[in-house]
Design a protein around this motif. Structure first.
Motif, mmCIF file in Angstrom:
data_model
loop_
_atom_site.group_PDB
_atom_site.id
_atom_site.type_symbol
_atom_site.label_atom_id
_atom_site.label_comp_id
_atom_site.label_asym_id
_atom_site.label_seq_id
_atom_site.Cartn_x
_atom_site.Cartn_y
_atom_site.Cartn_z
ATOM 1 N N GLU A 122 33.941 40.320 46.050
ATOM 2 C CA GLU A 122 33.484 38.945 45.873
ATOM 3 C C GLU A 122 34.606 38.061 45.318
ATOM 4 O O GLU A 122 34.684 36.872 45.601
ATOM 5 C CB GLU A 122 32.292 38.913 44.912
ATOM 6 N N ARG B 170 32.619 40.598 50.627
ATOM 7 C CA ARG B 170 32.885 39.553 51.601
ATOM 8 C C ARG B 170 33.600 40.208 52.777
ATOM 9 O O ARG B 170 34.444 41.089 52.589
ATOM 10 C CB ARG B 170 33.730 38.445 50.983
ATOM 11 N N ALA C 58 30.039 36.103 53.097
ATOM 12 C CA ALA C 58 29.516 36.807 51.938
ATOM 13 C C ALA C 58 28.345 37.679 52.365
ATOM 14 O O ALA C 58 27.483 37.246 53.127
ATOM 15 C CB ALA C 58 29.065 35.807 50.865
#
Length: 375
Positions: free
Chosen positions: A227, A253, A267
């Protein structure tokens, strides 16, 4: 040229050079060599080491590499005096960079010594047993450059040597297991011991991709980041039914590389179970207009800005250096840079220095026009 082996060692110089066009070496002197001789040796842990030494001038107009002998000695001929980046890639792994001011008379006893810091630690697998053949990569906490990497031995231990002082994040990865990002560790002039790193299978995520109209697409590659933007050094694998499968221990991601769309960053929440379908955004483009008072041309191009994933992977999908991202343009002319994933980009005009730059937003399906003026 082995500079590509650096990963993100000289991310600013190499990425800028690759993105904005071809970096070229100047013509050598009439005898086939450069004008200025530099003699030196490479050292790791205070001892001479065989290595490849890459030389890059500040204005990016000269790149060359030389190999040392077994005693670490090298000779390189450079086109002119000035500041150079010397990037040393020891045969035993790792790498480091030094800024060297080369005078007109050259240098006869230059020593390129590796930093003395190192990161040591251990990786365990499910059940706590030592885990061999795990790749552990170190990246500066500010993500500006790599700190090298190493693989664990049969005892699960690793040592990343020649690490510059600073704070580093560690990413441990092994095929079939979920990659892990360890907390930052501070490195000084000696060994820094990282807390034990534990790997397991994590959870399985399965994803299908479609274009904005719902038609299935088949990406060429799907990479995985944390992330926060750390490269997890793993890729999703494609199943026979067309779904892409990966293992993760937290939200991730995805860097989706689809030729028509030019890539996207998506995401994905850590949710097991049914296969999810994700729509890739339509690509956008940047039309760069360039005007110079002196009427001369320049190199123009775009780098991802703002998003940590874009910062680490400016063009996405291995397209750094692709002419889609930029190239030469005459004064009064323009260049269309496409396809680009939606997001913010830093657009620049460069000769031997940055002449002009602007940050622009690329929207899905749109072309953003920007004018760069060099006064």
């Amino acid at each position: 040229m082995r500079l590509k082996s650096l990963g993100r060692w000289v991310v600013v110089g190499v990425v800028l050079a690759c993105t904005l066009g071809t970096v070229f070496a100047e013509a050598p002197a009439a005898d086939g060599r450069g004008k200025i001789e530099v003699r030196g040796r490479a050292l790791v842990d205070g001892r001479p080491t065989s290595a490849t030494v890459g030389w890059m001038r500040e204005d990016l107009r000269f790149i060359v590499d030389v190999k040392t002998d077994d005693g670490g000695n090298f000779v390189v001929w450079l086109p002119q005096a000035g500041r150079y980046s010397a990037v040393v890639l020891p045969t035993g792994g790792g790498g480091f960079e030094r800024q060297i001011d080369v005078p007109e008379k050259g240098l006869s006893a230059l020593e390129l010594a590796a930093p003395t810091g190192a990161i040591v630690g251990a990786v365990v697998g499910p059940g706590g047993a030592p885990l061999a053949d795990v790749h552990v990569a170190a990246t500066r906490a500010d993500r500006r450059r790599s700190g090298g990497g190493a693989s664990t031995g049969p005892d699960g231990r690793f040592r990343i040597r020649a690490v510059e002082p600073g704070a580093y994040r560690l990413v441990a990865s092994k095929e079939g297991l979920a990659s892990v990002v360890a907390p930052p560790i501070e490195v000084g002039a000696t060994d820094a011991t990282a807390p034990p790193i534990a790997l397991d299978e994590g959870r399985t995520i399965a994803v299908r991709f479609v274009d904005p109209s719902g038609v299935a697409v088949e990406p060429a590659h799907v990479g995985v980041c944390s992330e926060e933007g750390d490269d997890l050094h793993q890729s999703a694998t494609r199943r026979a039914d067309g779904a892409w499968v990966l293992r993760a221990k937290s939200d991730v991601r995805l860097r989706v590389c689809e030729q028509k769309a030019g890539g996207a960053v998506l995401a994905v929440r850590l949710e097991g179970g049914a296969t999810r379908t994700i729509a890739l955004p339509a690509p956008g483009a940047i039309r760069i207009r360039f005007v110079a008072r002196d009427g001369k041309d320049a190199m123009v191009g775009a780098d991802g800005a703002g998003d940590p994933v874009f910062t680490a992977f400016p063009a996405l999908c291995g397209m750094v250096g692709n002419r889609k991202l930029g190239g030469p343009v005459a004064s009064g002319g323009e260049r269309l840079v496409q396809p680009l994933a939606p997001g913010r980009y830093l657009v620049r005009a460069v000769r031997t220095e940055v002449l002009a730059s602007r940050e622009v937003e690329v929207r899905s399906g749109d072309t953003t026009t920007v004018e760069l003026r060099a006064d």
